[in-house]
Enzyme design. Structure first.
Site, PDB file in Angstrom:
ATOM      1  N   HIS A 122      -5.349  29.172  26.814  1.00 15.38           N
ATOM      2  CA  HIS A 122      -4.339  28.526  27.851  1.00 15.38           C
ATOM      3  C   HIS A 122      -5.171  27.714  28.489  1.00 15.38           C
ATOM      4  O   HIS A 122      -6.305  27.632  28.510  1.00 15.38           O
ATOM      5  CB  HIS A 122      -3.793  29.443  28.848  1.00 15.38           C
ATOM      6  N   ASP A 199      -9.757  36.208  30.657  1.00 17.68           N
ATOM      7  CA  ASP A 199      -8.228  35.897  30.930  1.00 17.68           C
ATOM      8  C   ASP A 199      -7.462  36.951  30.561  1.00 17.68           C
ATOM      9  O   ASP A 199      -7.111  36.896  29.426  1.00 17.68           O
ATOM     10  CB  ASP A 199      -8.008  34.443  30.399  1.00 17.68           C
ATOM     11  N   GLN A 202      -1.987  37.816  30.228  1.00 14.26           N
ATOM     12  CA  GLN A 202      -0.943  38.462  29.489  1.00 14.26           C
ATOM     13  C   GLN A 202      -1.234  39.850  28.968  1.00 14.26           C
ATOM     14  O   GLN A 202      -0.439  40.737  29.179  1.00 14.26           O
ATOM     15  CB  GLN A 202      -1.103  37.576  28.058  1.00 14.26           C
ATOM     16  N   LYS A 225       3.840  37.361  35.976  1.00 14.65           N
ATOM     17  CA  LYS A 225       4.253  38.150  34.510  1.00 14.65           C
ATOM     18  C   LYS A 225       4.006  39.521  34.601  1.00 14.65           C
ATOM     19  O   LYS A 225       4.528  40.233  33.395  1.00 14.65           O
ATOM     20  CB  LYS A 225       2.876  37.438  33.557  1.00 14.65           C
ATOM     21  N   CYS A 363       1.074  25.412  27.129  1.00 15.08           N
ATOM     22  CA  CYS A 363      -0.308  25.065  27.781  1.00 15.08           C
ATOM     23  C   CYS A 363      -1.539  25.501  26.715  1.00 15.08           C
ATOM     24  O   CYS A 363      -2.331  26.035  27.155  1.00 15.08           O
ATOM     25  CB  CYS A 363      -0.421  25.850  29.063  1.00 15.08           C
TER      26      CYS A 363
HETATM   27  C1  LIG Z   1      -3.254  33.453  28.901  1.00 11.78           C
HETATM   28  C2  LIG Z   1      -2.508  32.816  30.212  1.00 11.78           C
HETATM   29  N1  LIG Z   1      -3.656  32.572  30.948  1.00 11.78           N
HETATM   30  C3  LIG Z   1      -3.559  32.012  32.150  1.00 11.78           C
HETATM   31  C4  LIG Z   1      -1.986  31.574  32.553  1.00 11.78           C
HETATM   32  C5  LIG Z   1      -1.912  30.980  33.772  1.00 11.78           C
HETATM   33  O1  LIG Z   1      -1.259  32.018  34.658  1.00 11.78           O
HETATM   34  P1  LIG Z   1      -0.648  31.404  36.059  1.00 11.78           P
HETATM   35  O2  LIG Z   1       0.042  30.242  35.921  1.00 11.78           O
HETATM   36  O3  LIG Z   1      -0.014  32.305  36.745  1.00 11.78           O
HETATM   37  O4  LIG Z   1      -2.117  30.901  36.928  1.00 11.78           O
HETATM   38  C6  LIG Z   1      -1.033  32.108  31.659  1.00 11.78           C
HETATM   39  C7  LIG Z   1       0.252  31.749  31.933  1.00 11.78           C
HETATM   40  O5  LIG Z   1       0.929  31.249  31.419  1.00 11.78           O
HETATM   41  C8  LIG Z   1      -1.360  32.450  30.413  1.00 11.78           C
HETATM   42  O6  LIG Z   1      -0.305  33.010  29.464  1.00 11.78           O
END
Ligand SMILES: Cc1ncc(COP(=O)(O)O)c(C=O)c1O
Length: 405
Positions: A122, A199, A202, A225, A363
């Site tokens: 992401h 990260d 998810q 999420k 993203c």
């Molecule tokens: C794999 C992953 N990492 C990071 C994020 C970023 O999360 P946040 O927007 O809550 O900071 C997302 C959000 O879509 C994501 O799917």
């Protein structure tokens, strides 16, 4: 423990909503999930009955709020299998947590030092490392993604050099659904003396995470999420790794002493929590974790994968259907394209039938490039989704196929 989707659904007030005359079928959970009554109640209770700023008070409500806030930190620690609650830093979300780590490590990066990330990240696990490239001359090295959506592990092993300092990878892709074999990847990273950052935005939603078992140095997650509120997430770091980071932001709460000529920092985790934190959000996050932990997570995972497999089987009947991401180990995220149809048009048609899916680049532009697509449609399944919603999705996409031919 058992799992009853009807009973679960009753706990989510928003699921009663109608969209364009149809009952809402919310299949956009990878973007953000809906909230159970337990989370809403915990937040309302704080506002209505016991709200004050944390850590500062000598009065009853300040102490009560601080207790709930720190209890939420404890819940996150337990949820991730951390050794102690002080290894959990509250952040605004996964994005801020990853930025915090990248910023905190900048003093250790020199021109030519290498950072390994993957093509399936992401943007929030790409851009903070690009900052280190732009400002300090770090070199980004990319783990390739294979055609089925899994990481090329041979290529991963070959990316390391004496200059590799950091490896930062997603636990589960938000587009492909791929679940990465992090335990062995962390082992390789540590054999090369690198820090291993994960990260988990998810992954933490869909299956139990054990940061000690993975041997992650840092692990990030995000509240919204995970059936919790927005504006709150967490960074887990091993004590010695958090202590090694420079503070991210300066202000109240994160210092021990401030003098005209010097400052001293508070202990972890407070060193990274400058200013008034998102108090009610953290309490809501704690409530979400408590609520999710009380469910049968093995049964939820099986339910979500049953929905995924049913959706995939139905959509595969459409001859121009293309699945993006078919790794052997994957979670309930279904990204797809229909030849000649724009992902946005598919999402808009589905919306007319009350079905919410995501469409776009998610993203993850390098991943879109890797699969040579501009965008995808994505249905992502959560705890409250049903077989009926999946069947509506299949019927809706079939209709979209007809309209967009
Ligand atoms: C794999 C992953 N990492 C990071 C994020 C970023 O999360 P946040 O927007 O809550 O900071 C997302 C959000 O879509 C994501 O799917």
């Amino acid at each position: 423990m058992s799992f009853d989707v009807t009973a679960i659904r009753k706990q989510f007030p928003v699921l009663k909503r109608e969209i364009h005359g149809h009952t809402l079928a919310y299949l956009d959970n990878a973007a953000s999930a809906q909230k159970p009554q337990a989370v809403i109640d915990a937040m309302v209770d704080c506002f209505e009955n016991s709200y004050a700023n944390v850590h500062r008070g000598l009065h009853t409500m300040a102490n009560e709020t601080t207790e709930k806030f720190e209890q939420a930190r404890g819940r996150v620690a337990e949820f991730l299998g951390a050794a102690e609650a002080n290894e959990i830093v509250f952040t605004k979300g996964a994005t801020e947590a990853l930025n915090l780590v990248a910023y905190g490590l900048m003093g250790e990066i020199e021109a030519g030092d290498e950072i390994i990330i993957s093509q399936m990240e992401h943007h929030s696990n790409i851009v903070p490392w690009h900052f280190l490239r732009e400002h300090f001359g770090a070199v980004l090295k990319w783990v390739p993604v294979l055609d089925d959506g899994s990481l090329d592990l041979d290529a991963y092993g070959a990316l390391f050099s004496k200059r590799t300092k950091i490896v930062s990878l997603t636990h589960m892709s938000n587009v492909l659904g791929t679940i990465n074999p992090l335990k062995r990847m962390a082992k390789t990273a540590h054999e090369h003396g690198c820090l291993f950052v994960v990260d988990g935005a998810q992954a933490a939603v869909h299956f139990p995470v054990d940061v000690l078992d993975i041997d992650a140095d840092f692990y990030v997650m995000t509240g919204h999420k995970l059936y919790g509120p927005t504006g709150i997430g967490a960074l887990y770091g091993k004590r010695e790794c958090l202590e090694r980071l420079r503070p991210f932001q300066g202000g109240g709460e994160m210092i021990e002493d401030v003098f005209e000529d010097r400052i001293t920092y508070a202990e972890i985790p407070h060193k990274f929590e400058a200013g008034t934190p998102p108090i009610v959000e953290a309490i809501g996050f704690g409530a979400a974790i408590k609520w999710l932990s009380a469910q049968d997570r093995t049964a939820i995972e099986a339910h979500e994968m049953m929905l995924y497999n049913r959706a995939l089987a139905g959509l595969r009947e459409i001859n121009s259907f293309r699945l993006i991401g078919d790794a052997p180990d994957k979670g309930a995220v279904l990204s797809f394209g229909l030849e000649g149809a724009h992902a946005h048009d598919i999402a808009q048609i589905l919306d007319r039938y009350g079905i919410a899916v995501r469409a776009g680049q998610h993203c993850a532009q390098p991943l879109m490039e890797r699969f040579n697509v501009h965008s995808t449609s994505r249905a992502s399944f959560g705890i409250y989704n049903t077989v009926d919603e999946v069947d509506r999705l299949i019927a809706g996409v079939k209709k979209a196929r007809t309209f967009l031919s």
